[in-house]
Design an enzyme around this catalytic site. Structure first.
Site, PDB file in Angstrom:
ATOM      1  N   GLY A  15      44.953  48.691  48.871  1.00 38.26           N
ATOM      2  CA  GLY A  15      45.585  49.083  50.137  1.00 38.26           C
ATOM      3  C   GLY A  15      45.073  50.440  50.587  1.00 38.26           C
ATOM      4  O   GLY A  15      44.767  51.298  49.767  1.00 38.26           O
ATOM      5  N   GLY A 121      44.642  48.630  40.523  1.00 38.10           N
ATOM      6  CA  GLY A 121      43.847  47.402  40.566  1.00 38.10           C
ATOM      7  C   GLY A 121      42.356  47.704  40.692  1.00 38.10           C
ATOM      8  O   GLY A 121      41.531  47.229  39.901  1.00 38.10           O
ATOM      9  N   ASP A 144      51.711  55.072  46.533  1.00 35.49           N
ATOM     10  CA  ASP A 144      52.816  54.853  45.588  1.00 35.49           C
ATOM     11  C   ASP A 144      52.927  55.965  44.542  1.00 35.49           C
ATOM     12  O   ASP A 144      53.959  56.089  43.888  1.00 35.49           O
ATOM     13  CB  ASP A 144      52.626  53.512  44.851  1.00 35.49           C
ATOM     14  CG  ASP A 144      52.523  52.348  45.817  1.00 35.49           C
ATOM     15  OD1 ASP A 144      53.055  52.449  46.933  1.00 35.49           O
ATOM     16  OD2 ASP A 144      51.895  51.329  45.447  1.00 35.49           O
TER      17      ASP A 144
END
Ligand code: F6P
Length: 363
Positions: A15, A121, A144
């Protein structure tokens, strides 16, 4: 000292986060300072397998992008070269490991080393490519802030700022209507954004995944807010990954094989209304938290990370990620950086601050 480097490539995976373009600019300029050429890979590793998907990034290509949101390279949180979806003649989809193809394609483009900018990731992919022989360094990116081994990821503080502004705006409408407002913030399984924006935005209740909540406790706090005067109101901040005691996080749906969190604010809002009878509204702030340009701190951190990543390549510190430690930038092994998700420690000072201020954390 790495003398054999001539060309490096940058990829942005997962993201997006405010500050990606600032990292890209810093990498390009720092590479040019060393006499190297920088290249961009379009949309994570996808561009490696497409005509024109790897392109030269020179000083002109990165001019004026430091303050811009998104990424000039594009990104995806689906393309994983370790699990590449291939449609078979019968229409079924199988997943192939394209590690070798990725490394071969990079070599075919004359790329000597890669700066991988990503969250857990993308950095896990980078780590696998490193183990397969690629010269790669990582830069920790995610709103995050859930990457271990770094005090901060870039993009987080901008997301906290956006979320705090949203909470401020909700305050006035909540107060005008004497309502309970429930706002859902991002963060996956970590409560960093909700906790920090919630405390900064003076929420009455903050629910995070690290502290499973009890609705009775939440409703007692809400009722206490209505006892303070003629027109009480309450602000509730919920992390998307928060869940009740004995319960589970709220999953919205499976999207392309990925499970997406979402919907907990509505659930909490409805439960508050049913139990207290108070007029309640809920909303999901969503991708606004990822949009727009980085704030000044994130810009600076991104530029520092990008410049430091190039120094890691110069020093042949492959397989490492740049990390913030206090006010210093260090190199940490990628394996250590991705070993576990960084949750909010229950003994953190921000949690203690919330409790001292009388904010209900749902326990
Ligand atoms: O990891 C960043 C993040 O914004 C999470 O906070 C959120 O759960 C997820 O990405 C949303 O992803 P997508 O862009 O696929 O909706």
């Amino acid at each position: 000292m790495s003398s054999e480097i001539r060309r490096i490539a940058i990829n942005t995976g997962g993201g997006d986060a405010p500050g990606l373009n600032a990292v890209i600019r810093a990498v390009v300029l720092a590479a040019e300072e060393l006499g190297w050429e920088a290249y961009g890979i379009d949309r994570s590793y996808d561009g490696l397998f497409e005509e024109g998907g790897v392109y030269r990034l020179d000083r002109a290509a990165v001019r004026g992008i430091t303050h811009l949101g998104g990424t000039i390279l594009g990104t995806t949180n689906r393309g994983n070269p370790l699990k590449w979806p291939v449609t078979k003649p019968d229409g079924s989809v199988a997943y192939e490991d394209r590690t070798k193809e990725v490394i071969d394609a990079l070599h075919a483009h004359g790329i000597d080393a890669v700066v991988a900018i990503g969250g857990d990731g993308s950095l896990t992919i980078a780590h696998e490519l490193f183990k397969a022989g690629l010269k790669v360094v990582g830069v920790p990116k995610t709103i995050d802030n859930d990457l271990a081994a770094t005090n901060l990821t870039f993009g987080f503080l901008t997301a906290v700022e956006t979320a705090t502004e949203a909470i401020d705006k909700l305050h006035s409408t909540a107060q005008a209507h004497a309502r309970v407002m429930v706002i859902e913030l991002m963060g996956r399984t970590a409560g960093w954004i909700a906790l920090e924006a919630g405390v900064a935005g003076t929420a009455d209740v903050i629910l995070i995944p690290e502290i499973p909540y009890d609705l009775d406790t939440v409703c007692e706090k809400i009722e206490s807010r209505y006892r303070v005067g003629r027109r009480g109101f309450a602000m509730v901040v919920v992390a998307e990954g928060a869940f009740p005691k004995g319960g589970e996080p709220h999953f919205k749906r499976k999207d392309g094989g990925q499970i997406r969190l979402g919907g907990v604010a509505e659930e909490v809002g409805m439960a508050i209304h049913e139990r207290t009878g108070r007029e309640t509204r809920s909303l999901v702030l969503g991708h606004l938290q990822r949009g727009g340009g980085p704030n000044a701190y994130d810009r600076l951190l991104s530029l520092r990370f990008g410049a430091a990543a190039v120094r890691l390549i110069r020093d042949a510190a492959y397989g490492c990620m740049v990390a913030l430690d206090g006010n210093n930038i260090l190199a940490v092994p990628l394996g250590q950086a991705i070993a576990k998700i960084k949750n909010v420690p229950l003994d953190s000072d921000v949690i203690a601050t919330a409790r001292s201020l009388g904010i209900c954390l749902g326990d």
